[in-house]
Structures are given as C-alpha cells and as structure tokens.
Design an enzyme around this catalytic site. Structure first.
Site, mmCIF file in Angstrom:
data_model
loop_
_atom_site.group_PDB
_atom_site.id
_atom_site.type_symbol
_atom_site.label_atom_id
_atom_site.label_comp_id
_atom_site.label_asym_id
_atom_site.label_seq_id
_atom_site.Cartn_x
_atom_site.Cartn_y
_atom_site.Cartn_z
ATOM 1 N N ARG B 294 0.699 -1.631 0.033
ATOM 2 C CA ARG B 294 -0.054 -0.389 0.116
ATOM 3 C C ARG B 294 0.665 0.443 0.130
ATOM 4 N NH1 ARG B 294 -5.593 -2.031 3.521
ATOM 5 N NH2 ARG B 294 -6.072 -3.097 1.761
ATOM 6 N N TYR B 434 -6.992 0.301 -6.915
ATOM 7 C CA TYR B 434 -6.337 -0.992 -6.462
ATOM 8 C C TYR B 434 -6.018 -0.934 -5.092
ATOM 9 C CZ TYR B 434 -2.087 0.039 -9.357
ATOM 10 O OH TYR B 434 -1.293 0.441 -9.977
ATOM 11 N N GLU B 435 -5.373 -2.304 -4.896
ATOM 12 C CA GLU B 435 -4.487 -2.393 -3.365
ATOM 13 C C GLU B 435 -5.914 -2.031 -2.045
ATOM 14 O OE1 GLU B 435 -1.910 -4.299 -3.833
ATOM 15 O OE2 GLU B 435 -2.331 -4.652 -2.101
ATOM 16 N N GLY B 436 -7.058 -2.367 -2.665
ATOM 17 C CA GLY B 436 -8.013 -1.695 -1.488
ATOM 18 C C GLY B 436 -8.423 -0.537 -2.284
#
Lengths: 593, 593
Positions: B294, B434-436
């Site tokens: 993140r 993306y990535e949450g």
C-alpha cells in the site's frame, strides 16, 4: 452497460415548485404549464434514454474515422440524428420564422441536459450548430439568415465555431488566420484552426463554419479580429448547393474522451468567406452568445455527473460486499449491498445533493437569460453575466469530481471500459477546458464581472440571498437552523472575500487573482446553498399542502440538509485561502520552480 | 511528448537533510552515505528518463495484445525489461542470498518512485513480482524460496497476485475458487480470477501466480481462504521448466489507463498449486506484505503527480498567452508565458507543495518499515500500520487531483492524447482503486487502526508532532508563525476529530464511519504539514550553515509557506464535516435515493 433515466420529475419540481415558471413575467412563459412541459420532457426522456444513451458507448469505442477527407461517425449516429431532426428537437428554442418551435431557452436547457447526459459526443453536433445559428441570428444580414438558418435549425446543415489555432486559444489576439477582401465583397480565408468540434462528418449535407480571422491591414491584436461564415459547400441563389469551398479537414484528434465527436484540424486555403457582423468586431460577435454557450457547458458538467450518479446508485444497490457495521441488513443474502456502508452513502449523497442543486442553478440561469433576451431585462442580463463563469467553472469542476466519485463506487470495475463509468469521467473532463478554461472563468469573474456596472450585479445577488432569508426566516425553527443559518454564514463568507479583494486588489491585483479560483468555488457553493434553501422551502410548502408524493419532498429536504451541513461550509476554507492573498502564491520566482 | 527528470536533488534532500538516514539506528542505514545514495539515484534517474519514460506513451497507445493465448507487450518493453534486469534494479532490496542487493526498503522506494513516474504500466511487471516474492520470502518453505526467489529476484520469472473474482473484491470471504487436496500434497485449483495485473505476457520465462482459494471442506467465509503458488510452467527438481500448468489467460481488460500492463482474466482449471504458508491462513499471508504494497501504491500517486507537474511547469514556461495583470513581463515577446498568471502559479504551487511533501512522507514511511523489519521495532511497525491507509488513500486521491490540475494547465492540448497529459491522469486513476479502494483505506484507518493497541500508535503520532513543535519553537518568530503554529492548529483539529469519534462512535459506529474519508484526508494534511515543518527546519539550518545551493533551500521555504498557509487549513473543513456525524449522511432511506 450504463443506462440513463431522464429526471423528469426532478425537472418538473424545479420548473414549477421552485421557479414557478408560469408566474414569471417573461414572454412565452405563460405557455409553460405543467402538463405542457411534462409532455415535452417525457418525450425527450424517451428519445434520450432509448435512442441516444445506447449509442454512447458505441461512440466511445468506435470514435470517428477519417478516410480520404471524409469523416465517418460511429455506427448508428446517422440514424439517430435523423430521428432527432425528425422530432424537431434541434430547433426547440429557435424562432418559428426559421422553422423552430420558438420555445423559451429554459426548455432548450432542460431537454439539452437530457441529451448531454445520454450522449455528450453525439449532442455536440447539434450543440455547435445551435451556437453558430445563434451567432448568425444575432449578427447576420437578413439574406444570411434566410440562407442559413432554416437548414441549421433543422440540422440538415450543421455548424462549427473556429477560434483556436495551434499557438493560441485563450489569447486570440495572437491569431494568424488571414482574410483578404475580394472585389465581390467576400473574403479569401487562409489559415489553420484546431480543436474544431464536429468540423467534418457524414451526418449533414453542408457544414457552416464560423471562422475568426484577421482582415489584412486591420488593427493589431484582438481588435483586428473579424468573424466569417465559411460554408463547406457554396450555396446557390436558389438555396441548392454549389461547389466545394477551400476548406478541408487535416486530421482528427485523438482525445481523452468524447470520441464520438469529430474534433478536427481544419485547413482554410483561400476559402470563400462572408463577413458576419462588422469588420474587426469578430470577438464581440462571437461572444454575444457567450453566456448561453457557457451556461450550456456548465450544464454538461451536471449532466455527466447525473448519469454517472444514476449508475453508481444502481450498482450500490446491486453489488453485495461486506456487512453493515451496525449488523447485517440482509442476513439472508451472502452480504449486504454497498449502499449500507456510510462512506458509500456519503459519496452518493455528495453526488445527489450536487446534481439536484446544480440543475436548479442552471434552470435559474436559463430563466435569467430568457428574461434578458425576451423581456430585454437589463438587470437579469447583468446578473446572468455575473453568474455565467460560476455556472461554467464551478459546475464543470465539481461535475467532473462527481463522475470520479461515481466511478469509484464501482471499485475495479470502474476502471474497466466495459462498465462505462470511465467514459463519463473522460467525457466530463473536456467541459473544464473548452468554452474558456476554468481558470479563465475565474479570472473573468474576479477581474471583470465583480466590478461590472459598479458592482451592481453582485450587490443584486447578495440582495436576493438576503431577501430570501428575511422573507422566510422565523416561520419554522428547524428550517431556520438547517437551511437559512448556513446560507447566511456562507453568503457572509462570500461577502468577506469580495471585501478582501476590494481592499487588497487595488494595491496589488495579484491579491485578487491569486484567490480567483477559490472565489469561483465559494460563489458556486453559495448559489447551490441558495438553491437548496429554495428547494427546501418548496418541499416544505408542498408537504404542508399535503399534495403530491410526500416521500419525494421528504427526500428533497434530507438531501438539502446534507448539502447545507457538509458541503456548504467549504466557503470558510475558501475564504481562509483568499485572505492569504498573493503572498505565498507569487513568492517563488518563476525561475526557481 | 512529455519528459521525465528524476528528482535526485530533492530525494537527496529528504534522505540526508531531513531524515538524516545515516544517523538512524537501523541496520543497513549506515551504508547510505550521500555519495552512495547519489550514485544509485543518478543511475536510476538516467535509466528511467532515457529508457522507460520514452516508452510510456508507446505503451499507452499500443496496449497489450492477446493472440492465441499469448499476450504481447508493447514495442520496446521487452528490450527495456532486459536492460532493467541486467542493471540489477529488480532485486535492489531483495536479500543477497537470492541474488538481490540487500539494500534497505527506502532505497527501493526512492528508485521505485522514479520507475513509476517514468512508466507506471511497465513498472507493474516488476512491482507485482516483488510483491509475490516478498510473500514467498515471508511464508514459503526453504524449498519454495530456493525454487522461486532467485528467478523472481532477477525477474527472469515474474509474479502475480490473484485475489479478485467477478463478484467479489473487497469482500473476499465470498470467493468461489476451489482448492482440492491431492495425494502428493499439492492441490488442484479451479476458478476464475479477474483484474490480474501482468497475468500473462511475453517478457518472462515463467509466471508465478499467487492465488487465493478455498480448500474444500474448510471453514466458511474469509476464514477458509488459503494462499497457493501456481506456476505457469511446472518447475522440475533441477530448476528447469516442465509442463504447462492448467492456468490460462481468458481475456485482457480494456482499461481507462495503464494500457501497457496486461490486466488479465485468469482461468484456473485443475491447475496444480502448492500451499504457501498455513491452511486457511491465506488472508494473513497475503496481507503480511500489505503495508509495503500500500505504501508502494501511495507512492504511485505521488509519482504520477510529479511527472505531470514537471511537464505542466515546462509548458507554463513555454506557452505564451496573455499578459501579466501587473504589466507585460516580456514586452519583446508577443505575449507573456502562462507562469506569470496568478491562477496558473497557484495551481503549480499546489502541485509542487504536494509532491515534495508527499515524497518526504513516503520516505519517512519507508524508514519506519525498515525499522520494523530490520530492527524488529514494534513501535515503528505500529506507527507505519497506522499511517499506511493515509499514505495509500490520501496520496492517491490528491495525487490524482494533481494530475488533473497539471493537465488543465495545457488547456485544450491537455485533452489531446498526443501531448501525453491525459495519460498521466488516466494512469493515476487506478491507484485510488487497487490494493484496497480508498474508501476501504478510510474504513481501515477509522475502524481498525485508530484503536489498535489501545490507541497507542495514534498517541505516538501526536507526540511526534508535539515534540517537534516543542523542540523547535521559540527560536525564530517567523518559523513559529509560518510553520509551527499552522501545524499545531491542524494537529489540534485532528485530535478533536479523534475525540469526536471516541465520544460518538460508541453509541453509533456510523458516526465515525461517515467521517472516515474526511479523517483520512485531514490526517494526510497533518502529515504533509509535519513534513513541511521538518523540511522548512532543514532548509533553515542549511541556510544558516551557508552550505549548498541557497536558492534551493529558499525555494523549499517558499513552497512550505504556501502549503502551511493555503493547503493545511483544510483540516478545519474536514473537522466541521466530521462533527456532523452520521445524521445527514444516513438520513435518507436507501430506497428513497
């Protein structure tokens, strides 16, 4: 694939409950009874959702294609355009004399919002035609009007606006396109224009280009610019089409969005042109229609935000993901829909509260334009002049942000073209740029419009807010606290900002201009706050009278409360920024960036 | 066409003047002398600006192509990837044992920023490999590490992460991909995964897929998810490649941006997989590397903002349009460059002050990660855990806004693909998702991280701010007023927001979650404010010592003053919104939207 549902009920609410159009003393408005406007909106709603919206993704995917000087529009555009022409939609607010329906501009605006929302790229073909026709209507000779307007009203011929050149857009005084007077009274036009929307395409028999150029030997700079009519095909005495003129598309641009519209480089090579209006008064002629054109672009910001919101809302209802933090709301389903989550709800409320107030704001602007044009009301003209950069700049900036928020609700699917949310964002992006980039709007607002006619119009605006508060305060404590108090505070912030400009802009104009963007945004917020206060009042009155759909009016109040509580306080931040003046903005020497 | 210049001087400033890396007591940091880091950054700068940046537009235009199960990357990617591998850039911070260079994560971060800025789509091939390798490093058996890590460190084999399925992304408990245990200890994996970056391509001999799946008969929901290694080609005992595994690309997605990266639908059909880590502990294994991943995505937000800013700045210097309101600055030219205009200057200052502080923030985060991993420092681990959603969510939200601002400076040219500014915006958009998705980051921050370990880490953060102010106040009145006072006020706003959550989140958690996005943003502002205060102090100290380039340090101070005066006060607006709680956000019933 996204869908579009025309917001006819919301539009009717604004027209009749809020603006009370039939009671406004504007010629033509007496005809706008609820049944009549409803019939038009329903018809337009059907056409836009059933015919134009399904072509939106097609236009984006296929784009336009240039082959041997011919531009081919995307599959289905031609047929849809024929249907639009047939229905008389292209001439809704054009004079009956030229085949139009003679309706007020506000109806053109309401229908235009649907068209833009359903298919922005498609709608530009008729939108540019409307702009060009309006310029001819305002500045053309009777012969020019008779030659061009009937065909442009019906969109058998379309129109374009040619301003930008490779090295200049905002600063048109630098332009190089030349016009050489001919013995027959016409001109030979030579030069290159870029970013010409609908510059060439296969949907009309003729294309009427309005071209800015400098007549040889005229004044330097912006004062030597004239406007010309340059038809693609010459028009014979009898109205039939003659030979091809010396204008051709050089290439079509690859753009971030609005792929379905052909954005052309246009080359003029001794093209025959006819002066429109007076020599060297081209900018004035081009800009007569400016308020209308810019209001139209502001409306596009709203339109893309609305269609994006509609789809995000549907997705938030459908997509199951996670559980409500307060306990499962649909325990029988594998997960709750997105809409149970507070941060999703916040995003949807931001979109909804923007879209509905922005619509009221634009409709209000349209009534001011009608009042200015149909009733020759100078005050309305001054006020709409003041509000135009706010409508254009604020609504397209925020409208774009809202498409991004709508796209975000889709998660990864928002980034995939197949789902269509990316297109709304990409299409909405242009509205911040064309018809005067938003920085130019802010400059126009702070540098020109504020002080226009001795500041009379901005005073009139503040009076409108003040009078509204005075007239409606003290009747209901809840309404006062939730709507009127926040509006008062925001309006006070705006006045303080204006005061700061007056006191500090004199000694250094950069003190005002460094805050121009903030001022445009805070002005926008105050306008939307005023709209919510008016809509809130209308909803309360309707509820008190007990007629209509109570939950519709309750929803208006709930949405308005959200805006007043969470969005309107942004004015305080803008004021803080403005009051720092130019100091930190201009401190760094250009060379040291 | 846009260009990229690696900000080596700015990076050196952060590493040595601000973070003073060599004095930090972290294993490996003693080697990070200024000469050493400079040499690495200069080399990486050359490679990224000369090799990767010129391929950025190529990747965007060509995209990836799927033919008969083979994905072809854009022209030049293969050759560039070979050059990157050869230079050892893919294993910069991987262990020497597996062929890496064993450098601290902060160096991987600095170099990674350059790679991302120069060519985001390209960099993802190695970025995903790094993520997958890190997971194997953390959870693999020795045999698994020996089999996969050397080849992944060198990027002879690349890696992927397979989480999302068509019906679930955030809520992975809903996943359907199945793993059936086999007698030989392996598993047969069957299911479909979507949005798989670098899922299939022509730049590596093998692709190592990490796949989340549910072992049959395991616990329901998220507790039954395990992580598997599924190589594209089976690996023989001797390390040579064996037969093709049952995994194939189904299609590649058409996306808004990062066209140069192949985003694949991956179909697993009885593919042979090997458990990575423990049964049913797949989420834990996948998320060990979460903070790092993140932070890397937050860095992408900054990277796109930086390259977009660089080009906008160049354009603002070059493009002549209008005159300075205070009088022509270049009377010999036909017009002044854009940069003379206050609103352009404002926009550039917003971009510049964001980019430089965001870089310091991310570098600080990287030192915390190094401290956590290399020195096993639990406090650093807790703090970076708290800051991770802020780095990811805030920096990608604002980073995207900044690319939009940079694009806006180009006017109409910003909308035309030829100029490349649209690509930065389109590429930057994915980092918010993306990535949450960023809404999930805000939820993670407010719903989990704030209260983690009894609120210890957020207290530690406030102590860092308080201590910094206490240590440095009272020495210079100007520094106090311009830097420390605004930081104090913003930090106080943040504390008040935390207090509001504590007092009101108990009775209704929606009161906290409705403000989660605002809290993430205000936290981000306080962090950037802290970074500017630290950079301002470092610049003052350098100026006092009289060494180095005085105008460089003066510019830092001027840029910092802008941020503190105009950007940091946003915390007050966020606090106002937060303190309205869930009331207006949740008032409207879902059915009434």
């Amino acid at each position: 694939m996204p869908t579009y549902t025309a917001p006819t009920k919301d539009m009717q609410f604004v027209l009749h409950d809020v603006l009370k159009v039939t009671s406004q003393n504007i010629p033509g408005y007496d005809e706008l009874e609820a049944d009549f406007t409803s019939a038009i909106l329903e018809e337009a709603g059907k056409l836009t959702s059933e015919v134009l919206a399904p072509l939106n993704a097609v236009g984006d995917k296929e784009g336009c294609r240039l082959e041997n000087g011919v531009v081919y529009t995307p599959t289905g555009f031609k047929e849809a355009f024929a249907q639009v022409k047939e229905g008389g939609w292209t001439g809704l607010d054009m004079p009956e004399q030229y085949g139009g329906q003679g309706m007020p501009y506000i109806m053109g605006t309401a229908v235009g919002e649907m068209f833009s929302a359903a298919n922005q790229a498609f709608t530009m073909y008729q939108g540019l035609t409307h702009g060009a026709a309006s310029a001819i209507l305002a500045h053309g000779t009777d012969a020019q009007k008779d030659t061009y307007l009937p065909k442009m009203t019906s969109c058998e011929w379309t129109g374009t606006m040619n301003l930008t050149e490779p090295h200049c857009g905002t600063d048109l005084g630098l332009m190089r396109t030349k016009a050489v007077p001919q013995d027959d009274g016409s001109y030979k036009i030579t030069g290159q224009k870029i970013f010409i929307s609908s510059g060439e395409h296969d949907m009309a028999d003729n294309i009427v280009h309005l071209v800015l150029a400098k007549i040889e030997g005229g004044p330097e700079g912006i004062k030597g610019v004239s406007l010309f009519i340059v038809p693609k095909f010459m028009v014979n005495e009898d109205g039939s089409l003659g030979e091809r003129n010396g204008v051709a598309v050089g290439s079509i641009e690859e753009k971030m969005g609005i792929h379905g519209n052909s954005t052309c480089v246009m080359n003029y090579d001794d093209a025959k042109g006819f002066l429109l209006g007076e020599e060297h008064k081209g900018m004035r002629a081009m800009f007569t229609m400016m308020n209308e054109a810019r209001l139209g672009v502001g409306m596009q910001g709203l339109a893309q935000a609305d269609v994006a919101y509609q789809n995000a809302l549907a997705y938030a209802h459908d997509r199951l993901q996670g559980r409500a933090v307060t306990g499962a709301e649909y325990p029988d389903k594998p997960a709750d829909p997105l809409i149970v989550h507070p941060d999703i709800r916040r995003s949807l409320m931001e979109q909804k509260s923007f879209v509905e107030a922005a619509r009221a704001f634009i409709f209000w602007g349209a009534t001011l334009l009608d009042n200015a044009h149909r009733a020759d009301n100078k005050d309305a003209d001054g006020l709409v002049s003041l509000l135009t950069p706010v409508i254009k700049g604020f609504l397209t900036d925020v409208g774009y942000d809202m498409t991004v928020k709508a796209q975000q609700i889709y998660g990864g699917h928002g980034y995939i073209e197949e789902w269509g949310m990316s297109q709304f964002t990409r299409d909405a992006r242009i509205a911040m740029i064309y018809e005067g980039a938003n920085g130019v709007q802010a400059l126009d607002l702070v540098g020109r419009k504020l002080a226009q006619d001795g500041g009379k119009h901005v005073m009139a605006f503040f009076d409108i807010v003040k009078d509204f508060i005075k007239e409606n305060a003290g009747q209901d404590a809840e309404f006062d606290t939730q709507f009127l108090d926040p509006l008062k505070a925001a309006s006070k912030d705006l006045q303080s900002a204006g005061m700061y400009f007056m006191q500090n802009g004199m000694k250094d104009p950069n003190n005002a201009l460094a805050g121009s963007n903030d001022f445009m945004h805070m002005f926008g917020h105050v306008c939307l706050g005023l709209m919510w206060a008016k809509m809130g009042l209308a909803a309360r009155q309707a509820l008190a009278q007990g007629n209509g759909d109570a939950s519709f009016y309750e929803s208006k109040l709930a949405t308005g409360r959200f805006y007043m509580a969470r969005q309107l306080p942004a004015t305080a931040l803008h004021l803080t920024r403005i009051q720092t003046g130019a100091q930190t903005v201009m401190a760094l020497e250009a060379a040291n960036f």
